[in-house]
Design a protein around this motif. Structure first.
Motif, PDB file in Angstrom:
ATOM      1  N   ALA A 255       6.558 -34.836-109.399  1.00 16.35           N
ATOM      2  CA  ALA A 255       5.920 -33.886-108.490  1.00 16.35           C
ATOM      3  C   ALA A 255       5.636 -32.577-109.228  1.00 16.35           C
ATOM      4  N   MET A 256       6.596 -32.131-110.036  1.00 16.94           N
ATOM      5  CA  MET A 256       6.414 -30.925-110.828  1.00 16.94           C
ATOM      6  C   MET A 256       5.272 -31.096-111.829  1.00 16.94           C
ATOM      7  N   THR A 257       5.186 -32.277-112.439  1.00 13.82           N
ATOM      8  CA  THR A 257       4.109 -32.553-113.400  1.00 13.82           C
ATOM      9  C   THR A 257       2.748 -32.455-112.740  1.00 13.82           C
ATOM     10  N   LEU A 258       2.617 -33.036-111.556  1.00 10.92           N
ATOM     11  CA  LEU A 258       1.341 -32.962-110.839  1.00 10.92           C
ATOM     12  C   LEU A 258       0.969 -31.521-110.535  1.00 10.92           C
ATOM     13  N   ALA A 259       1.970 -30.719-110.143  1.00 14.90           N
ATOM     14  CA  ALA A 259       1.702 -29.309-109.857  1.00 14.90           C
ATOM     15  C   ALA A 259       1.293 -28.568-111.126  1.00 14.90           C
ATOM     16  N   GLU A 260       1.956 -28.867-112.227  1.00 12.48           N
ATOM     17  CA  GLU A 260       1.625 -28.222-113.499  1.00 12.48           C
ATOM     18  C   GLU A 260       0.210 -28.564-113.951  1.00 12.48           C
ATOM     19  N   GLU A 261      -0.274 -29.733-113.535  1.00 12.43           N
ATOM     20  CA  GLU A 261      -1.623 -30.161-113.892  1.00 12.43           C
ATOM     21  C   GLU A 261      -2.665 -29.744-112.850  1.00 12.43           C
ATOM     22  N   GLY A 262      -2.236 -29.003-111.841  1.00 10.68           N
ATOM     23  CA  GLY A 262      -3.157 -28.526-110.823  1.00 10.68           C
ATOM     24  C   GLY A 262      -3.655 -29.593-109.882  1.00 10.68           C
ATOM     25  N   LEU A 263      -2.831 -30.625-109.635  1.00 11.51           N
ATOM     26  CA  LEU A 263      -3.259 -31.753-108.816  1.00 11.51           C
ATOM     27  C   LEU A 263      -2.602 -31.789-107.439  1.00 11.51           C
ATOM     28  N   THR A 264      -1.886 -30.734-107.083  1.00  7.73           N
ATOM     29  CA  THR A 264      -1.304 -30.670-105.745  1.00  7.73           C
ATOM     30  C   THR A 264      -1.909 -29.501-104.975  1.00  7.73           C
ATOM     31  N   LEU A 265      -1.833 -29.596-103.676  1.00  9.73           N
ATOM     32  CA  LEU A 265      -2.449 -28.596-102.806  1.00  9.73           C
ATOM     33  C   LEU A 265      -1.807 -27.223-103.025  1.00  9.73           C
ATOM     34  N   PRO A 266      -2.596 -26.182-103.197  1.00  9.86           N
ATOM     35  CA  PRO A 266      -2.028 -24.839-103.353  1.00  9.86           C
ATOM     36  C   PRO A 266      -1.639 -24.255-102.006  1.00  9.86           C
ATOM     37  N   TYR A 267      -0.541 -24.786-101.461  1.00 10.30           N
ATOM     38  CA  TYR A 267      -0.140 -24.421-100.105  1.00 10.30           C
ATOM     39  C   TYR A 267       1.364 -24.278-100.025  1.00 10.30           C
ATOM     40  N   LYS A 268       1.831 -23.119 -99.571  1.00  7.58           N
ATOM     41  CA  LYS A 268       3.246 -22.882 -99.320  1.00  7.58           C
ATOM     42  C   LYS A 268       3.492 -22.963 -97.821  1.00  7.58           C
ATOM     43  N   VAL A 269       4.424 -23.818 -97.425  1.00 11.49           N
ATOM     44  CA  VAL A 269       4.734 -23.942 -96.001  1.00 11.49           C
ATOM     45  C   VAL A 269       5.339 -22.638 -95.488  1.00 11.49           C
ATOM     46  N   THR A 270       5.264 -22.435 -94.178  1.00 13.67           N
ATOM     47  CA  THR A 270       5.806 -21.214 -93.585  1.00 13.67           C
ATOM     48  C   THR A 270       7.322 -21.132 -93.738  1.00 13.67           C
ATOM     49  N   SER A 271       7.985 -22.270 -93.978  1.00 15.34           N
ATOM     50  CA  SER A 271       9.442 -22.287 -94.180  1.00 15.34           C
ATOM     51  C   SER A 271       9.817 -22.225 -95.657  1.00 15.34           C
ATOM     52  N   TRP A 272       8.897 -21.821 -96.512  1.00 15.85           N
ATOM     53  CA  TRP A 272       9.103 -21.789 -97.966  1.00 15.85           C
ATOM     54  C   TRP A 272      10.411 -21.093 -98.348  1.00 15.85           C
ATOM     55  N   ASP A 273      10.673 -19.957 -97.753  1.00 12.38           N
ATOM     56  CA  ASP A 273      11.864 -19.177 -98.127  1.00 12.38           C
ATOM     57  C   ASP A 273      13.166 -19.872 -97.737  1.00 12.38           C
ATOM     58  N   ALA A 274      13.106 -20.831 -96.814  1.00 10.31           N
ATOM     59  CA  ALA A 274      14.310 -21.558 -96.393  1.00 10.31           C
ATOM     60  C   ALA A 274      14.656 -22.695 -97.352  1.00 10.31           C
ATOM     61  N   LEU A 275      13.752 -23.008 -98.270  1.00 11.16           N
ATOM     62  CA  LEU A 275      13.985 -24.100 -99.210  1.00 11.16           C
ATOM     63  C   LEU A 275      14.751 -23.580-100.416  1.00 11.16           C
TER      64      LEU A 275
END
Length: 368
Positions: free
Chosen positions: A116-136
């Motif tokens: 999942a991290m690799t996909l994000a590093e390659e720009g292949l995941t949605l640029p979206y932070k959920v509203t509960s981001w800070d709870a993670l």
């Protein structure tokens, strides 16, 4: 960690969907009422946009019988009128497919966090932070190229299940597994073939040396167990056949499997989280950068990372990633006490990935 489960989970029955409307400040669909956390103007607006995309969500690696996805997606459909279409595949295949397709065919996917991290590093995941981001928790989320986000959605912890008819002295630590009384009784997963096997070696290394990435300490420990004759089975895929037949009595695996097996086995068992330390590992969840239903993907992320969505994982004994989510009382009662998890450390996904090949090579050279 993914799809090591061998049980079939009963999904939550989906209700017949009626007309979609907004009533009394909440989505009213066949009488469905949104949980308070999701009953917000933002979520209601997002749900409208998602339904306008066709009422379907395309997923990779999220089959009904893994992590209660059957129940999770049934509830997603009940609340929002959106049905799932899944193609079941392992993490490596998800990674390859999303790369090949430039993340344009699926909306969401489940795969190991390092991928999942690799996909994000390659720009292949949605640029979206959920509203509960800070709870993670830190280390269980991240942002890569061009804002691409990745998440860990749930976790499991390494331990073992003990047949207490066969094993009178239940081992509480990794070190205690060296007891000659356990001759031929221990079963674990082959690290050359399974991620669970790699995590098993690393968990032992953490308990014995304080460093989970000191894989030689873990392999050398298991070499001693083999030399002592206490190992009865090393498996390349999950099977409880030998445990059920009484050929082995101590089975090392993730707690979500152990607890499900404990429910199923007709003989007395105990689930142990080793007191000298062990590792927890997560399951990655991402949305595709060029998802065919981008608002639907966003809505699912909001749903699954809400307290309510997170609690649904527990029906499969898969632990929510959010620390502020309390398990339902009837399920929490079946887990080992919270104190048993005092020395659990989360694996560093990139470091795990970095040492896995060397660990497998050293294991093959040392244990024959």
């Amino acid at each position: 960690m993914k799809r090591q489960a061998v049980w079939i989970l009963a999904g939550i029955g989906a209700l017949v969907l009626g007309s979609l409307a907004l009533k009394g400040g909440a989505l009213a669909q066949a009488g469905a009422q949104l949980p308070p956390e999701l009953d917000t103007p933002y979520i209601r607006d997002l749900a409208q946009k998602a339904r306008a995309e066709g009422g379907v969500i395309n997923s990779y690696g999220m089959p009904n019988d893994w992590a209660n996805y059957g129940g999770i997606y049934a509830e997603f459909q009940r609340l929002f009128g959106i049905r799932q279409q899944d193609i079941d595949m392992g993490s490596a295949v998800v990674l390859a497919r999303m790369r090949e397709e430039k993340a344009s065919k699926n909306d969401v996917a489940d795969l190991k966090p390092a991928f999942a991290m690799t996909l994000a590093e390659e720009g292949l995941t949605l640029p979206y932070k959920v509203t509960s981001w800070d709870a993670l928790p830190e280390g269980q989320k991240g942002v890569g190229k061009d804002g691409s986000a990745w998440y860990a959605g749930y976790k499991g912890t390494l331990g073992w299940i003990v047949n207490t008819r066969l094993v009178k002295k239940v081992p509480r630590t990794w070190k205690e597994l060296e007891n000659p009384e356990y001759k031929g009784l221990i079963q674990y997963m082959d690290p050359r073939a399974t991620g669970t096997g790699v995590a098993t070696i690393m968990s032992a290394a953490y308990a014995l040396s304080g460093d989970p990435y000191n894989y030689k300490a873990g392999v050398d420990f298991f070499a001693r167990l083999h030399k002592l004759g206490v190992i009865g089975a090393v498996e390349a895929k999950v099977t409880t056949a030998k445990f059920e037949r009484g050929e082995v009595g101590i089975f090392i695996n993730y707690d979500y499997n152990l607890l499900a097996w404990k429910e199923r086995f007709p003989f007395p068992t105990e689930v142990v989280i080793p007191q000298d330390g062990t590792l927890a590992n997560g399951g990655g969840i991402v949305a595709a950068r060029n998802a065919p239903h981008p608002n639907t993907a966003r809505l699912f992320l909001e749903f699954i990372f809400s307290k309510y969505g997170q609690s649904l994982f527990a029906k499969a004994f898969v632990s929510p990633i959010r620390p502020d989510v309390e398990l339902p009382n009837d399920i929490a009662a079946k887990y080992p006490p919270k104190s048993a998890y005092a020395k659990v450390k989360f694996v560093d996904y990139k470091r795990e990935e970095a040492v896995s090949e060397a660990l497998q090579k050293y294991y093959g050279e040392t244990i024959r």
